[in-house]
Design a protein around this motif. Structure first.
Motif, PDB file in Angstrom:
ATOM      1  N   ALA A 270       0.839  -1.209   0.000  1.00  0.00           N
ATOM      2  CA  ALA A 270       0.000   0.000   0.000  1.00  0.00           C
ATOM      3  C   ALA A 270       0.869   1.253   0.000  1.00  0.00           C
ATOM      4  O   ALA A 270       0.582   2.216  -0.708  1.00  0.00           O
ATOM      5  N   VAL A 271       1.973   1.211   0.770  1.00  0.00           N
ATOM      6  CA  VAL A 271       2.882   2.355   0.803  1.00  0.00           C
ATOM      7  C   VAL A 271       3.449   2.610  -0.581  1.00  0.00           C
ATOM      8  O   VAL A 271       3.525   3.738  -1.058  1.00  0.00           O
ATOM      9  N   LEU A 272       3.824   1.494  -1.257  1.00  0.00           N
ATOM     10  CA  LEU A 272       4.415   1.638  -2.589  1.00  0.00           C
ATOM     11  C   LEU A 272       3.417   2.251  -3.567  1.00  0.00           C
ATOM     12  O   LEU A 272       3.763   3.104  -4.368  1.00  0.00           O
ATOM     13  N   LEU A 273       2.155   1.797  -3.460  1.00  0.00           N
ATOM     14  CA  LEU A 273       1.135   2.301  -4.375  1.00  0.00           C
ATOM     15  C   LEU A 273       0.891   3.796  -4.172  1.00  0.00           C
ATOM     16  O   LEU A 273       0.476   4.497  -5.074  1.00  0.00           O
ATOM     17  N   CYS A 274       1.156   4.271  -2.949  1.00  0.00           N
ATOM     18  CA  CYS A 274       0.905   5.674  -2.652  1.00  0.00           C
ATOM     19  C   CYS A 274       1.959   6.603  -3.234  1.00  0.00           C
ATOM     20  O   CYS A 274       1.779   7.805  -3.239  1.00  0.00           O
ATOM     21  N   CYS A 275       3.100   6.010  -3.669  1.00  0.00           N
ATOM     22  CA  CYS A 275       4.161   6.881  -4.186  1.00  0.00           C
ATOM     23  C   CYS A 275       3.661   7.625  -5.413  1.00  0.00           C
ATOM     24  O   CYS A 275       3.043   7.031  -6.286  1.00  0.00           O
ATOM     25  N   PRO A 276       3.944   8.931  -5.508  1.00  0.00           N
ATOM     26  CA  PRO A 276       3.528   9.655  -6.691  1.00  0.00           C
ATOM     27  C   PRO A 276       4.209   9.096  -7.938  1.00  0.00           C
ATOM     28  O   PRO A 276       5.322   8.608  -7.863  1.00  0.00           O
ATOM     29  N   CYS A 277       3.497   9.164  -9.025  1.00  0.00           N
ATOM     30  CA  CYS A 277       3.992   8.590 -10.271  1.00  0.00           C
ATOM     31  C   CYS A 277       5.364   9.155 -10.612  1.00  0.00           C
ATOM     32  O   CYS A 277       5.575  10.364 -10.612  1.00  0.00           O
ATOM     33  N   GLY A 278       6.323   8.276 -10.895  1.00  0.00           N
ATOM     34  CA  GLY A 278       7.645   8.732 -11.306  1.00  0.00           C
ATOM     35  C   GLY A 278       8.599   8.989 -10.156  1.00  0.00           C
ATOM     36  O   GLY A 278       9.797   9.124 -10.371  1.00  0.00           O
ATOM     37  N   ALA A 279       8.088   9.098  -8.918  1.00  0.00           N
ATOM     38  CA  ALA A 279       8.966   9.372  -7.784  1.00  0.00           C
ATOM     39  C   ALA A 279       9.779   8.118  -7.453  1.00  0.00           C
ATOM     40  O   ALA A 279       9.307   7.002  -7.633  1.00  0.00           O
ATOM     41  N   VAL A 280      11.015   8.342  -7.009  1.00  0.00           N
ATOM     42  CA  VAL A 280      11.849   7.204  -6.624  1.00  0.00           C
ATOM     43  C   VAL A 280      11.396   6.724  -5.252  1.00  0.00           C
ATOM     44  O   VAL A 280      11.251   7.505  -4.320  1.00  0.00           O
ATOM     45  N   GLU A 281      11.153   5.417  -5.164  1.00  0.00           N
ATOM     46  CA  GLU A 281      10.691   4.868  -3.891  1.00  0.00           C
ATOM     47  C   GLU A 281      11.788   4.907  -2.854  1.00  0.00           C
ATOM     48  O   GLU A 281      12.965   4.805  -3.179  1.00  0.00           O
ATOM     49  N   GLN A 282      11.361   5.032  -1.612  1.00  0.00           N
ATOM     50  CA  GLN A 282      12.297   4.969  -0.494  1.00  0.00           C
ATOM     51  C   GLN A 282      12.500   3.505  -0.131  1.00  0.00           C
ATOM     52  O   GLN A 282      11.536   2.774   0.056  1.00  0.00           O
ATOM     53  N   SER A 283      13.749   3.093  -0.088  1.00  0.00           N
ATOM     54  CA  SER A 283      14.039   1.729   0.348  1.00  0.00           C
ATOM     55  C   SER A 283      13.847   1.636   1.858  1.00  0.00           C
ATOM     56  O   SER A 283      14.256   2.520   2.596  1.00  0.00           O
ATOM     57  N   VAL A 284      13.206   0.547   2.306  1.00  0.00           N
ATOM     58  CA  VAL A 284      12.989   0.369   3.748  1.00  0.00           C
ATOM     59  C   VAL A 284      13.437  -1.037   4.169  1.00  0.00           C
ATOM     60  O   VAL A 284      13.488  -1.961   3.356  1.00  0.00           O
ATOM     61  N   ARG A 285      13.744  -1.171   5.443  1.00  0.00           N
ATOM     62  CA  ARG A 285      14.136  -2.475   5.997  1.00  0.00           C
ATOM     63  C   ARG A 285      12.913  -3.385   6.027  1.00  0.00           C
ATOM     64  O   ARG A 285      11.861  -2.991   6.552  1.00  0.00           O
ATOM     65  N   ILE A 286      13.050  -4.583   5.446  1.00  0.00           N
ATOM     66  CA  ILE A 286      11.890  -5.479   5.346  1.00  0.00           C
ATOM     67  C   ILE A 286      12.159  -6.828   6.018  1.00  0.00           C
ATOM     68  O   ILE A 286      11.551  -7.837   5.653  1.00  0.00           O
ATOM     69  N   ASN A 287      13.073  -6.837   7.001  1.00  0.00           N
ATOM     70  CA  ASN A 287      13.375  -8.103   7.684  1.00  0.00           C
ATOM     71  C   ASN A 287      12.127  -8.817   8.204  1.00  0.00           C
ATOM     72  O   ASN A 287      12.050 -10.037   8.211  1.00  0.00           O
ATOM     73  N   ASP A 288      11.120  -8.029   8.642  1.00  0.00           N
ATOM     74  CA  ASP A 288       9.937  -8.630   9.243  1.00  0.00           C
ATOM     75  C   ASP A 288       9.017  -9.295   8.225  1.00  0.00           C
ATOM     76  O   ASP A 288       8.088 -10.017   8.610  1.00  0.00           O
ATOM     77  N   THR A 289       9.242  -9.037   6.964  1.00  0.00           N
ATOM     78  CA  THR A 289       8.327  -9.599   5.962  1.00  0.00           C
ATOM     79  C   THR A 289       8.993 -10.652   5.090  1.00  0.00           C
ATOM     80  O   THR A 289       8.401 -11.121   4.126  1.00  0.00           O
ATOM     81  N   VAL A 290      10.238 -10.999   5.371  1.00  0.00           N
ATOM     82  CA  VAL A 290      10.930 -11.989   4.543  1.00  0.00           C
ATOM     83  C   VAL A 290      11.175 -13.262   5.348  1.00  0.00           C
ATOM     84  O   VAL A 290      11.023 -13.279   6.567  1.00  0.00           O
ATOM     85  N   THR A 291      11.540 -14.320   4.645  1.00  0.00           N
ATOM     86  CA  THR A 291      11.833 -15.605   5.301  1.00  0.00           C
ATOM     87  C   THR A 291      13.321 -15.894   5.174  1.00  0.00           C
ATOM     88  O   THR A 291      13.894 -15.767   4.088  1.00  0.00           O
ATOM     89  N   PHE A 292      13.947 -16.242   6.305  1.00  0.00           N
ATOM     90  CA  PHE A 292      15.367 -16.608   6.317  1.00  0.00           C
ATOM     91  C   PHE A 292      15.466 -18.109   6.596  1.00  0.00           C
ATOM     92  O   PHE A 292      14.919 -18.585   7.603  1.00  0.00           O
ATOM     93  N   SER A 293      16.160 -18.838   5.729  1.00  0.00           N
ATOM     94  CA  SER A 293      16.377 -20.255   6.037  1.00  0.00           C
ATOM     95  C   SER A 293      17.826 -20.627   5.729  1.00  0.00           C
ATOM     96  O   SER A 293      18.462 -20.033   4.845  1.00  0.00           O
TER      97      SER A 293
END
Ligand SMILES: [Zn+2]
Length: 403
Positions: free
Chosen positions: A15-38
């Motif tokens: 949802a955050v990504l969709l809110c970015c204005p068209c053409g704007a560079v997205e801000q990279s964020v830490r996503i450790n909580d949403t990924v799987t480590f094995s």
């Protein structure tokens, strides 16, 4: 439940990504909580990705970490607990060799939903995962040391770089000049100080990875004592090699009186006055002369040295640092040295025996100063000197066994 939480986090991230204005560079964020480590197909221990430097995972030979994410993985950012061995990172059809530079904090650009890491046999404090886009300012992407630098600073310890050389370094960085730092001692006997060192100089805008000396950190309260607990000739050899290797125009060293009286600062400064002569003589320490060539810098400044003294303007707002002054940026950097804040007498100062504004011109081959400018009389490069990137931390003589 864990999967449900992850799914909800993924939806909110999308949802955050969709809110970015068209053409704007997205801000990279830490996503450790949403990924799987094995690791080798099993769930990885939480300490591998907990964001803490105070816990670490030591991989066994052959262990492979897989990180999977529904959102594209932009970067892996790995904090090691020691200088890493070589390792490799693979995604899609790409395989990257990593670790060869010895960076304690290493950033690897990815751009895929799954990445595998053939882990090195080195302590890993944390694997941080970031989404694609513009990284936060405190994520460190180091450059390898550069051969021909404008300024080479010789702090003794992590934090001397900010307390005494900080504003001089920040001013140079803000002018687009290249700064290399070569520390005399290392702090591998502590958990936090090697990390604080990098966090501090990154904050000051230094982007070339520092050289960490082989010498241990020993408290000393006199030059005589420091000359007994260290082997002065090996420190001199190190300084000469650093000068020949980095070919700086200007060298910065400590106060001959050791600022607050630290004997190791004194020894570092006294030896530097010899190194500045010997670096230009091929017959002195011929090994590094053969490897890098004899070279003499144009100027040597010592902190607080009483002759030919200049007073740096450290309070002017700097456009490069969005209006922060060199003094304020040095304070920002010292704030990263959390383990040292117990020494309440230490702070970035513009007075007394820590006065970061005062440097004396100990040696010059380009004339005396008339203005308060470290780079006064330094001729511009015509043509620009070629830049040779070098591996960090390697190619150095071992001067002092850690054992
Ligand atoms: Zn110090």
């Amino acid at each position: 439940m864990k999967k449900l939480i992850k799914s909800l986090l993924m939806i909110s991230a999308a949802a955050v990504l969709l809110c970015c204005p068209c053409g704007a560079v997205e801000q990279s964020v830490r996503i450790n909580d949403t990924v799987t480590f094995s690791i080798n197909g099993e769930e990885a221990p939480a300490i591998l990705s907990d964001g803490s430097i105070y816990t670490w995972y030591l991989p066994q030979e052959g262990e492979v970490l897989t990180v999977t994410s529904e959102q594209e993985i932009g970067y892996l950012y790995i904090f090691f607990g020691e200088t890493p061995e070589s390792y490799s990172v693979s995604f899609g059809k790409v395989r990257r060799a990593c670790g060869q530079n010895g960076f304690l904090h290493e950033l690897i650009e990815i751009g895929a939903n799954e990445v595998t890491v053939k882990l090195p046999g080195s302590k890993i404090c944390s694997v941080e995962v970031y989404s694609s886009g513009t990284l936060p300012a405190d994520v460190q992407d180091w450059d390898r040391p550069v051969r021909d630098c404008d300024m080479l600073a010789f702090p003794t310890h992590a934090d001397d770089d900010t307390l005494y050389f900080g504003p001089a370094i920040v001013n140079a960085v803000s002018r687009g000049l290249s700064v290399q730092i070569a520390y005399m001692v290392n702090h591998w006997d502590t958990v936090d100080r090697p990390h604080e060192l990098l966090n501090g100089i990154w904050e000051m805008g230094v982007r070339t990875y520092p050289i960490i000396g082989e010498f241990p950190d020993i408290y000393s309260n006199s030059l005589e004592h420091a000359s007994r607990v260290y082997i002065p000739d090996t420190i001199l050899q190190y300084q000469v090699e650093m000068i020949r290797r980095f070919r700086p125009k200007v060298v910065l060293g400590h106060d001959l009186n050791g600022e607050y009286g630290h004997g190791a600062h004194m020894l570092n400064a006294v030896l530097l006055t010899r190194a500045i002569e010997l670096s230009g003589e091929a017959s002195a320490f011929p090994g590094s002369a053969r490897e890098w060539g004899a070279y003499q810098p144009m100027k040597l400044y010592l902190h607080l040295y009483g002759q030919n003294q200049i007073t740096l303007d450290v309070h002017a707002p700097l456009e490069f640092f969005e209006g922060r002054s060199a003094f304020e940026k040095a304070e920002d950097a010292y704030a990263k040295h959390i383990s040292q804040h117990k020494w309440t007498s230490l702070a970035v100062e513009d007075f007394g025996d820590g006065d970061c504004r005062l440097f004396g011109l100990y040696f010059s081959s380009v004339g005396q100063d008339a203005q308060n400018d470290i780079f006064e009389n330094i001729p511009p490069d015509e043509p620009p000197r070629p830049v040779f990137e070098q591996p960090a931390g390697y190619g150095n003589t071992v001067y002092f066994s850690k054992n």
